[in-house]
Design a protein around this motif. Structure first.
Motif, PDB file in Angstrom:
ATOM      1  N   UNK A 142       0.829  -1.215   0.000  1.00 27.19           N
ATOM      2  CA  UNK A 142       0.000   0.000   0.000  1.00 27.19           C
ATOM      3  C   UNK A 142       0.858   1.259   0.000  1.00 27.19           C
ATOM      4  N   UNK A 143       0.452   2.240  -0.789  1.00 30.06           N
ATOM      5  CA  UNK A 143       1.174   3.504  -0.863  1.00 30.06           C
ATOM      6  C   UNK A 143       0.520   4.530   0.054  1.00 30.06           C
ATOM      7  N   UNK A 144       1.350   5.298   0.730  1.00 26.61           N
ATOM      8  CA  UNK A 144       0.844   6.256   1.707  1.00 26.61           C
ATOM      9  C   UNK A 144       1.236   7.670   1.316  1.00 26.61           C
ATOM     10  N   UNK A 145       0.380   8.611   1.727  1.00 24.99           N
ATOM     11  CA  UNK A 145       0.684  10.028   1.621  1.00 24.99           C
ATOM     12  C   UNK A 145       1.187  10.481   2.991  1.00 24.99           C
ATOM     13  N   UNK A 146       2.338  11.068   3.043  1.00 26.47           N
ATOM     14  CA  UNK A 146       2.957  11.435   4.324  1.00 26.47           C
ATOM     15  C   UNK A 146       2.099  12.389   5.154  1.00 26.47           C
ATOM     16  N   UNK A 147       1.177  13.082   4.495  1.00 23.18           N
ATOM     17  CA  UNK A 147       0.350  14.059   5.200  1.00 23.18           C
ATOM     18  C   UNK A 147      -0.963  13.469   5.702  1.00 23.18           C
ATOM     19  N   UNK A 148      -1.266  12.232   5.360  1.00 20.16           N
ATOM     20  CA  UNK A 148      -2.562  11.685   5.739  1.00 20.16           C
ATOM     21  C   UNK A 148      -2.580  11.204   7.186  1.00 20.16           C
ATOM     22  N   UNK A 149      -3.799  11.189   7.749  1.00 20.72           N
ATOM     23  CA  UNK A 149      -3.999  10.722   9.114  1.00 20.72           C
ATOM     24  C   UNK A 149      -4.165   9.202   9.066  1.00 20.72           C
ATOM     25  N   UNK A 150      -3.045   8.517   9.115  1.00 19.08           N
ATOM     26  CA  UNK A 150      -3.060   7.065   9.007  1.00 19.08           C
ATOM     27  C   UNK A 150      -1.901   6.501   9.829  1.00 19.08           C
ATOM     28  N   UNK A 151      -2.233   5.806  10.883  1.00 19.05           N
ATOM     29  CA  UNK A 151      -1.209   5.282  11.779  1.00 19.05           C
ATOM     30  C   UNK A 151      -0.201   4.392  11.053  1.00 19.05           C
ATOM     31  N   UNK A 152      -0.665   3.640  10.075  1.00 20.44           N
ATOM     32  CA  UNK A 152       0.218   2.697   9.384  1.00 20.44           C
ATOM     33  C   UNK A 152       1.226   3.390   8.476  1.00 20.44           C
ATOM     34  N   UNK A 153       0.983   4.665   8.183  1.00 22.48           N
ATOM     35  CA  UNK A 153       1.927   5.413   7.349  1.00 22.48           C
ATOM     36  C   UNK A 153       3.011   6.089   8.181  1.00 22.48           C
ATOM     37  N   UNK A 154       2.915   5.981   9.502  1.00 21.97           N
ATOM     38  CA  UNK A 154       3.866   6.669  10.369  1.00 21.97           C
ATOM     39  C   UNK A 154       5.114   5.837  10.638  1.00 21.97           C
ATOM     40  N   UNK A 155       5.141   4.612  10.136  1.00 23.20           N
ATOM     41  CA  UNK A 155       6.271   3.722  10.412  1.00 23.20           C
ATOM     42  C   UNK A 155       6.852   3.193   9.104  1.00 23.20           C
ATOM     43  N   UNK A 156       8.053   2.653   9.194  1.00 28.08           N
ATOM     44  CA  UNK A 156       8.745   2.176   7.992  1.00 28.08           C
ATOM     45  C   UNK A 156       8.152   0.887   7.433  1.00 28.08           C
ATOM     46  N   UNK A 157       7.429   0.135   8.245  1.00 33.86           N
ATOM     47  CA  UNK A 157       6.836  -1.111   7.772  1.00 33.86           C
ATOM     48  C   UNK A 157       5.493  -1.342   8.451  1.00 33.86           C
ATOM     49  N   UNK A 158       4.661  -2.167   7.820  1.00 33.91           N
ATOM     50  CA  UNK A 158       3.318  -2.425   8.332  1.00 33.91           C
ATOM     51  C   UNK A 158       3.347  -3.210   9.641  1.00 33.91           C
ATOM     52  N   UNK A 159       4.365  -4.065   9.809  1.00 33.66           N
ATOM     53  CA  UNK A 159       4.442  -4.882  11.018  1.00 33.66           C
ATOM     54  C   UNK A 159       4.489  -4.007  12.270  1.00 33.66           C
ATOM     55  N   UNK A 160       5.272  -2.921  12.208  1.00 32.99           N
ATOM     56  CA  UNK A 160       5.351  -2.007  13.353  1.00 32.99           C
ATOM     57  C   UNK A 160       4.005  -1.348  13.615  1.00 32.99           C
ATOM     58  N   UNK A 161       3.342  -0.952  12.530  1.00 31.32           N
ATOM     59  CA  UNK A 161       2.025  -0.348  12.669  1.00 31.32           C
ATOM     60  C   UNK A 161       1.023  -1.299  13.309  1.00 31.32           C
ATOM     61  N   UNK A 162       1.081  -2.574  12.943  1.00 30.51           N
ATOM     62  CA  UNK A 162       0.179  -3.572  13.521  1.00 30.51           C
ATOM     63  C   UNK A 162       0.459  -3.747  15.009  1.00 30.51           C
ATOM     64  N   UNK A 163       1.747  -3.822  15.378  1.00 34.09           N
ATOM     65  CA  UNK A 163       2.123  -3.986  16.789  1.00 34.09           C
ATOM     66  C   UNK A 163       1.656  -2.789  17.616  1.00 34.09           C
ATOM     67  N   UNK A 164       1.873  -1.589  17.099  1.00 30.42           N
ATOM     68  CA  UNK A 164       1.440  -0.380  17.805  1.00 30.42           C
ATOM     69  C   UNK A 164      -0.084  -0.368  17.951  1.00 30.42           C
TER      70      UNK A 164
END
Length: 325
Positions: A70-92
């Motif tokens: 998935x491609x992310x926009x750095x300005x969007x309100x999306x927790x999964x876009x705040x990390x370098x990989x999805x695994x970190x986002x899932x753990x958080x």
């Protein structure tokens, strides 16, 4: 104007007092009960189970072989876009959901809960309607939860809420109820224009569909029901009827009736979970129904939920009067 006020001072003051009493009567509801806590816990459990029991490739990647990240926009309100990989986002996300499930400090966990739920709904490539509903409901719960000063959402209300808190909570709650009403009303009415729902065969196609149909464990039982055209049609139309009953309960102030509808509607979604295997959707909608049908009752706690009275009331609704001699 001053002379008019002086001449009618008593009438005007009486009228203002009546208006204030009317407003206070409307907003004087305790939404900060453990019903609210149960609903929030169910919403968080649904997403937690989805994140734990499913592979990230299944949830977030697309393509023939799940090769597209998935491609992310750095300005969007999306927790999964705040990390370098999805695994970190899932753990958080899992870490943030656990306090919500436990009910710790709802005032501080309501916004992270919404961010996780919303981020999942716009990032996951395998969402269903329940995920979108969860992101809306968690958003609408924020104004209510921000005034929740309990240490955890299983306890009773400790302090009297100020007028502004009650007003905001009431307006938000009615907005939430309208949203749930719209969901169930159009879920039913929208099926009227489909030929299969009108002629009573849609449920047959749903239950026999390979992808969304009945689970293998219950398929023999479902086949027995579907073998009868009459039972199939009744089951088909009962779905439309139950959805309409749920929707129009918004106009009822009878607490016994609302509790009876709650039992029927939760049973309805339990059978969807059981026979179709749509677990997260059923849990989310059950959470919505708890808010929709119960949370409005003043100081009502589920610890005092009397199932014997509910069953008795349910029997009275469907009982026929004894003919007189």
């Amino acid at each position: 104007n001053g002379a008019f006020y002086l001449q009618n001072k008593e009438k005007i003051n009486k009228m203002l007092k009546n208006h204030i009493k009317f407003i206070e009567k409307i907003i004087n509801n305790n939404y900060w009960t453990n019903w609210l806590g149960l609903s929030r816990t169910l919403l968080a459990i649904s997403l937690l189970l989805t994140l734990i029991l499913n592979n990230n490739l299944t949830l977030f990647y697309t393509g023939i072989q799940n090769e597209n990240y998935p491609e992310f926009n750095n300005l969007e309100l999306n927790l999964f876009s705040w990390f370098n990989n999805l695994e970190t986002g899932v753990i958080v996300s899992i870490v943030l959901l656990i306090p919500v499930i436990l009910g710790v400090f709802p005032r501080y966990t309501c916004i992270p809960h919404w961010i996780v739920t919303y981020s999942f709904s716009i990032t996951c490539s395998a969402t269903d309607g329940g995920d979108q509903v969860a992101s809306i409901i968690t958003l609408l719960l924020i104004p209510i939860c921000l005034f929740d000063d309990r240490k955890w959402h299983w306890s009773k209300k400790q302090t009297e809420k100020p007028f502004i808190a009650k007003t905001i909570a009431t307006l938000t709650y009615y907005l939430l109820c309208i949203q749930i009403f719209i969901i169930y009303f159009f879920a039913s009415v929208g099926k009227f224009k489909v030929d299969e729902w009108r002629n009573g065969t849609a449920i047959y196609y749903w239950l026999t569909q390979p992808l969304f149909g009945a689970t293998n464990f219950f398929k023999p039982f479902v086949d027995v029901v579907l073998f009868s055209p009459i039972l199939t049609a009744l089951l088909n139309w009962s779905v439309l009827f139950v959805e309409l009953i749920i929707a129009f309960t918004i106009f009822s102030t009878n607490s016994k009736y609302r509790k009876t509808v709650l039992i029927i509607s939760i049973s309805f979604h339990f059978f969807i979970l059981l026979f179709l295997g749509i677990v997260s959707f059923s849990i989310i909608m059950t959470s919505c129904l708890i808010l929709f049908l119960i949370s409005k009752n003043n100081n009502y706690e589920y610890r005092n939920f009397n199932f014997n009275n509910i069953i008795s009331n349910f029997n009275n609704i469907f009982s026929f009067p004894t003919p007189k001699n």
